[in-house]
Design an enzyme around this catalytic site. Structure first.
Site, PDB file in Angstrom:
ATOM      1  N   PHE A 156       0.813  -1.230   0.000  1.00  0.00           N
ATOM      2  CA  PHE A 156       0.000   0.000   0.000  1.00  0.00           C
ATOM      3  C   PHE A 156       0.833   1.262   0.000  1.00  0.00           C
ATOM      4  CE2 PHE A 156       0.844  -0.147   4.595  1.00  0.00           C
ATOM      5  CZ  PHE A 156       1.042   1.190   4.865  1.00  0.00           C
ATOM      6  N   LYS A 180      -0.959  -6.589  -9.593  1.00  0.00           N
ATOM      7  CA  LYS A 180      -1.959  -6.718  -8.525  1.00  0.00           C
ATOM      8  C   LYS A 180      -1.585  -5.672  -7.475  1.00  0.00           C
ATOM      9  CE  LYS A 180      -2.946  -8.026  -4.899  1.00  0.00           C
ATOM     10  NZ  LYS A 180      -3.351  -7.081  -3.814  1.00  0.00           N
ATOM     11  N   GLU A 183      -4.907  -3.823  -2.136  1.00  0.00           N
ATOM     12  CA  GLU A 183      -6.355  -3.558  -2.072  1.00  0.00           C
ATOM     13  C   GLU A 183      -6.633  -2.295  -1.249  1.00  0.00           C
ATOM     14  OE1 GLU A 183      -4.579  -5.800  -0.616  1.00  0.00           O
ATOM     15  OE2 GLU A 183      -5.602  -6.862   1.004  1.00  0.00           O
ATOM     16  N   CYS A 288       9.805   1.179   3.923  1.00  0.00           N
ATOM     17  CA  CYS A 288      10.686   0.084   4.320  1.00  0.00           C
ATOM     18  C   CYS A 288      12.106   0.561   4.577  1.00  0.00           C
ATOM     19  CB  CYS A 288      10.677  -1.002   3.259  1.00  0.00           C
ATOM     20  SG  CYS A 288      11.369  -0.402   1.709  1.00  0.00           S
TER      21      CYS A 288
END
Ligand code: NAD
Length: 492
Positions: A156, A180, A183, A288
């Protein structure tokens, strides 16, 4: 630029298959803006049928795209770059709205993605393969061939940047690419897909599949998808790598992180104060490469005061963005409470921060600095993924490196010092794949590659840069002899 507007209507986020937007057939889910705590989009999970349809069109499109000369493929991506640049503000606003980043951070992420695109565009002049006469009349040559249909799964926190680590390289090398997105942040995919479409990418060469875990598993298990790039948490990275490997499939899965900064007493106070504060508060700590443990060697009180001063001046909602979900805010608050219960002192308290009135329904935590914890405590060992810096006092640089080395992750480690000797000691001994000197976020710029080690990466090579070329392609080795005469060389 600040964010002040919600869309009039929630965005409808569909799959992008064969050059068109198609509603996925699975369950509905909603997307919220962390700034406002309100629904900004509606999407659906992709079913196996959706994935089969996407792969079918990708496979036939790739058969042509893969045979298109590299220089022609590159031209489409030059146009894509121009479109991204002309729409950069609009895309960055969407990235910020759905991920909680500030507009500036969102745009910086997109620009870093475009830098990888520029690297991919340079391959037409730099990746000539290589050929030599290995013996009299005998040549060996490398030919780079696409894999076919490949896929990438992204987290995300950088909705535009992380996809751009892999998309341009995989496409320039002649693959069909399926994305992908997370979400939690799928809105950006609409803009990236439309930009590729406008650039003239043939239908089917790029697809977007919405959904979560199940969609990812369908993708990994599909026999016609030849490679998986993944970026996300270590728990999921490991599972994705394992599942793909069980199918004998190529996978590179980048995971989470717990990044350390070694602060030495001779470091420049202002440079360290700004660099360390920016590192743990930037992107609200949701990157990260964010610093999360400060290994404070010797007397660095002045530096810590400066870090505190800069962190306390951070403006929530403008200088620092929001936390992705309400659940993550609750998790971070609980982690701070647990640390205090374990004996931590709180130097800066980000719980219940003051936020502008329009964002009061959003998800917020301010910069938080903890100290007085043991190296084995949760806030020192585990990735929390929020704007929390834990200070661990150390007597020596050796003690600091022991703590850094004992952490299972291995993304980033930085040292703040004016001593070349101590800087070198950290460069040589840190067990992290990306090391910085007087830099809070040591992200390598192109053409240097990005990627961690240990629990921060599963698979070989890096996700960008030269090693990524061999991940997204096969190298065919061709040996030729055209002369009949026998020479005295054994290879002839
Ligand atoms: P996540 O692991 O929850 O999700 C990442 C992706 O995996 C999403 O697309 C999600 O839909 C999918 N997914 C979730 N659960 C799954 C499962 N069980 N099986 C298969 N797929 C699944 O990560 P996130 O919360 O979106 O992102 C934050 C994490 O990503 C942090 O740990 C952060 O450190 C890491 N991250 C790492 C890098 C890096 O370069 N190493 C870069 C950015 C973010």
């Amino acid at each position: 630029m600040t964010l002040t507007e919600l869309p009039d209507q929630p965005h409808k986020i569909d799959n992008f298959i064969a050059g068109s937007w198609v509603k996925p057939k699975g369950l509905e889910f909603t997307i919220e803006s962390p700034y406002f705590g309100k629904v900004i989009g509606v999407s659906h999970e992709s079913t196996l049928e959706d994935i089969n349809n996407a792969v079918k069109s990708a496979k036939s499109a790739q058969a042509l795209w893969g045979k298109t000369p590299l220089k022609e493929r590159t031209q489409v991506l030059f146009k894509f770059r121009s479109i991204l640049l002309s729409e950069a503000d609009e895309i960055s606003k969407i990235v910020a709205l759905e991920s909680g980043k500030t507009f500036t951070e969102a745009k910086a992420g997109l620009m870093k993605g475009i830098e990888v695109l520029e690297y991919a565009l340079s391959l037409q002049n730099s990746d000539q393969g290589g050929k030599m006469e290995v013996s009299r009349g005998v040549t060996c040559e490398y030919i780079r061939e696409p894999l076919g249909v490949v896929a990438s799964v992204t987290p995300f926190n950088f909705p535009a940047m992380v996809v751009m680590w892999t998309l341009p390289i995989a496409l320039v090398l002649g693959n069909a690419y399926m994305w992908k997105p997370s979400e939690k942040t799928p809105l950006t995919s609409k803009f990236i897909a439309n930009a590729l479409n406008k650039a003239g990418l043939p239908s089917g060469v790029f697809s977007v599949l919405q959904g979560g875990q199940e969609t990812v598993e369908f993708i990994i298990d599909h026999t016609d998808i030849k490679a998986i790039g993944f970026v996300g948490s270590s728990r999921v990275a490991k599972a994705v790598y394992k599942r793909a490997s069980n199918h004998g499939k190529r996978a590179l899965a980048l995971g989470g992180a717990k990044n350390h900064i070694v602060l030495l007493p001779d470091a420049d106070v202002e440079l360290a104060g700004q660099g360390i504060s920016d590192s743990f508060t930037g992107c609200a700590g949701q990157r990260c490469m964010a610093a999360s443990v400060l290994l404070a060697v010797g007397d660095v009180d002045r530096h810590i005061q400066q870090i505190k001063h800069v962190a306390e001046a951070t403006k929530i909602g403008d200088g620092m963005g929001a936390i992705i979900t309400k659940q993550q805010v609750d998790f971070l608050n609980a982690a701070i409470d647990r640390a205090i219960y374990e004996g931590a002192q709180i130097l800066v308290d980000g719980r219940n921060p003051k936020v502008p009135e329009i964002f009061k329904e959003g998800y917020w935590i301010g910069p938080t600095i903890l100290t007085g914890l043991k190296p084995e405590s949760e806030a020192v060992k585990n990735e929390l993924f929020g704007p929390i810096l834990t200070i661990v006092p150390c007597k020596t640089i050796t003690e600091a490196l022991e703590i850094e080395n004992s952490n299972p992750y291995g993304n980033a480690c930085s040292v703040f010092t004016n001593s070349g000797h101590f800087a070198q000691k950290v460069i040589s001994n840190a067990k992290s794949a990306m090391v910085g000197v007087n830099i809070g976020v040591p992200v390598p710029r192109e053409p240097f590659s990005f990627g961690g080690m240990n629990e921060s990466k599963f698979g070989h090579g890096d996700i960008t840069g030269p090693a990524s070329l061999n991940f997204w392609s096969d190298l065919k080795k061709v040996t030729c002899k055209w002369q009949k005469q026998k020479d005295d060389n054994w290879m002839s």
